[in-house]
Design a protein around this motif. Sequence first.
Motif, PDB file in Angstrom:
ATOM      1  N   ILE A 242       0.833  -1.206   0.000  1.00 26.87           N
ATOM      2  CA  ILE A 242       0.000   0.000   0.000  1.00 26.87           C
ATOM      3  C   ILE A 242       0.870   1.259   0.000  1.00 26.87           C
ATOM      4  N   PHE A 243       1.961   1.221   0.785  1.00 28.00           N
ATOM      5  CA  PHE A 243       2.868   2.375   0.848  1.00 28.00           C
ATOM      6  C   PHE A 243       3.519   2.640  -0.515  1.00 28.00           C
ATOM      7  N   ILE A 244       3.978   1.567  -1.164  1.00 30.00           N
ATOM      8  CA  ILE A 244       4.629   1.739  -2.476  1.00 30.00           C
ATOM      9  C   ILE A 244       3.639   2.282  -3.493  1.00 30.00           C
ATOM     10  N   LEU A 245       2.417   1.712  -3.508  1.00 29.75           N
ATOM     11  CA  LEU A 245       1.412   2.200  -4.448  1.00 29.75           C
ATOM     12  C   LEU A 245       1.058   3.656  -4.160  1.00 29.75           C
ATOM     13  N   ASP A 246       0.946   3.984  -2.878  1.00 29.53           N
ATOM     14  CA  ASP A 246       0.613   5.353  -2.497  1.00 29.53           C
ATOM     15  C   ASP A 246       1.742   6.310  -2.860  1.00 29.53           C
ATOM     16  N   PHE A 247       2.977   5.887  -2.631  1.00 27.49           N
ATOM     17  CA  PHE A 247       4.154   6.712  -2.912  1.00 27.49           C
ATOM     18  C   PHE A 247       4.274   7.007  -4.399  1.00 27.49           C
ATOM     19  N   ASN A 248       3.874   6.048  -5.226  1.00 28.23           N
ATOM     20  CA  ASN A 248       3.978   6.209  -6.678  1.00 28.23           C
ATOM     21  C   ASN A 248       2.696   6.741  -7.301  1.00 28.23           C
ATOM     22  N   GLY A 249       1.738   7.133  -6.467  1.00 30.61           N
ATOM     23  CA  GLY A 249       0.537   7.772  -6.976  1.00 30.61           C
ATOM     24  C   GLY A 249      -0.483   6.848  -7.583  1.00 30.61           C
TER      25      GLY A 249
END
Length: 358
Positions: free
Chosen positions: A129-136
């Motif tokens: 979730i963090f990676i997806l959120d970080f990459n928009g």
Amino acid sequence: MSAFTLMPLGRRGLVQATNLVVTSLVASLAIIKIVILGLNSLPIPAFFVIVAGVINAIYIRRNGSIDVAAKILIITALFGLAFSSFYTGGVDASVVLFAPIIPIMTVLLINTRAAWITFGLVCLILIGIFILDFNGHIPENTVDPDLLLMSRYIVLICLCLISTWVVSRFSSISRTLLVQLEQQSNIDYLTGVLNRRAIETELLQEIDRAKRSNTWLSLIMADVDFFKLYNDSNGHLAGDTCLKEIAKLISDYSLRAADSVGRFGGEEFVLILPDTNMDKATEIAENLRKIILNQHIPYGPNNTDPVTLTLGVTSAYGQTISGTEQLIREADAALYKGKHQGRNRVVSSISGSSVAQN
């Protein structure tokens, strides 16, 4: 009476109750969200969790495998965490706050090994979730910030509620089971009366009480005569039934709450009589002998002689009691004196002196 009271005790009851609480909690939060935000913001992941919870509840009620039910509950929680976080703002989503409770539920409902696996899966979900959120790649949450703040507050309250409830429920069940286990450890598995360990503990307590109050304490030791003959003639299962019946007769005759009945070993039974002198204890023993005799339990198909008891009685007064060994030794000596005198009799003893009664 609450629904929780009707649930079975033990792990099945814990899984059943936890499934009900989680499903009800998610349903309540979904309803609150719909009421506040309207039908334009349907909590689809919550609907999946609710449906899975209802199906799981039906599965448990139909005596399904409790291991499978617990795993369904945990997998459903993981799914809800992953997809709800994705659709409601990523790491800023309120549902992320539920992450710590999932490994806790796993260790309580399944085992420690499964809890560590669940912990790893929770970490992977949060990292993803963090990676997806970080990459928009996480859809932007268009909900008013004040409503988001309120939702986080509500979720925090619910998180505290469910974690407290699950742990307290587990603690309550554990205490109940520990009490039952302690009780079972003091009960003879065959006859249902106290076992030798419990009898010796009870006798020690009654000795201390007799010393403090300086009152009489009596001990009756009873042995089934020729019990090997009964087993050989009728079989061991019939022998077990005979011992159960005798134990019940002795227990039923012991009407006082202070009296204690136990199986000392094999076909030997013990009766502890607080505040009872030798005359009264001898009378009780004699009545027990007659009760068993009058049952007319035959020794076998070819031997109609009734099963009998030989009983040894010892009595001591308060400060004269040195300990449990004294009373057990004297009662045992009186018992075997009755055996040598022909069985089916009562022998009473005070401080080494004895008198036999037919």
